[in-house]
Design an enzyme around this catalytic site. Sequence first.
Site, short mmCIF file in Angstrom:
data_model
loop_
_atom_site.label_atom_id
_atom_site.label_comp_id
_atom_site.label_asym_id
_atom_site.label_seq_id
_atom_site.Cartn_x
_atom_site.Cartn_y
_atom_site.Cartn_z
N CYS A 112 -4.25 6.84 -3.62
CA CYS A 112 -4.28 5.14 -4.01
C CYS A 112 -2.70 5.55 -4.28
CB CYS A 112 -4.82 4.14 -5.33
SG CYS A 112 -4.11 2.26 -4.81
N CYS A 172 1.03 -1.37 -0.17
CA CYS A 172 0.27 0.30 0.24
C CYS A 172 0.86 1.16 -0.26
CB CYS A 172 -0.83 -0.16 1.09
SG CYS A 172 -2.01 1.72 1.53
N GLU A 195 -10.08 0.89 -5.25
CA GLU A 195 -9.20 -0.17 -4.90
C GLU A 195 -10.15 -1.60 -3.95
OE1 GLU A 195 -6.47 0.63 -2.07
OE2 GLU A 195 -6.73 2.78 -1.98
N HIS A 212 -3.22 -4.62 -10.53
CA HIS A 212 -3.73 -3.50 -11.31
C HIS A 212 -4.34 -3.15 -12.45
CE1 HIS A 212 -3.12 -0.53 -8.06
NE2 HIS A 212 -2.08 -0.94 -7.97
N GLY A 232 -1.53 2.70 -6.94
CA GLY A 232 -2.51 3.00 -8.44
C GLY A 232 -2.53 3.77 -8.77
#
Length: 281
Positions: free
Chosen positions: A221, A73, A212, A163, A224
């Site tokens: 994110c 994360c 997410e 992703h 991301g």
Amino acid sequence: MKFWKMHGLGNDYIVVDNREGQISDKDAPIWAELLCERQVSVGADGFLLVCLSSVADVKMRMFNADGSEAEMCGNGIRCFSKYCYEKGIVKKTEFVVETLAGIKQVWLTFKDNEVLAVKVDMGVPNWQRASVPMTGEGTCIDQKLQVGDKIYQVTGLSMGNPHCVTFVENVDTFPVCLVGEFLETHEAFPQRTNAAFVQVLNPCEISVRVWERGCKETLACGTGACASFAVAKKLGRVQDKVTVHLRGGDLQITTGKSDIIYMTGPVEKVFEGKLFKESLP
């Protein structure tokens, strides 16, 4: 047990020092669900545990609001890094963090001994479908994918977590929640996926919204943003240094000859609190 509520660009987390193992592996997902639920609890996108590590300065475990554990994360590791330094768990301005996605190096930026921002070595993107994981063989770079009754051009990649990146004309008006929910649970992604929707503004700026996995759409994110940059760079749409505009604010993403991606962004402590046994598993 004490906790900190923190956020990176509005992507918020509950952080607990679990080096003594008060929270078991079995109970951690339950705690995440209970504590992250908004309106009736602390409320957050994720739950971060500080753990001992035999291979790094410290270990981060991250649980989504639905109790599922994430490999990595980006906004979370910045919050985690500030917490570890300001709590005296790690007394270095540069250190390494063990995650399920591997060991990550972080660099802290200060003002009056307060951590204001963190730079993170996010590693090299993996384009192989098997690494995402994504069904099929080889890579999926700017290929067609049937999503409901529409076809989208998507790229699948791993930034330590899965992703799916799609370019759109206007990220503000695009139905992120509708398409994002379809993509998260799409049969092409057997372990679900994060879905990023990207608008290229110019070679130095992109605008991104992310649905997410396990959290729905968030204000920001980190992985991301890095995945979006990686795809835009691979397709020749951006340069080596890009500002990524997210709903919660901006991240600076850069890369070099080694293809390692570096993410830099702000981090804030919101408040401290205490958890009582009656409210826990």
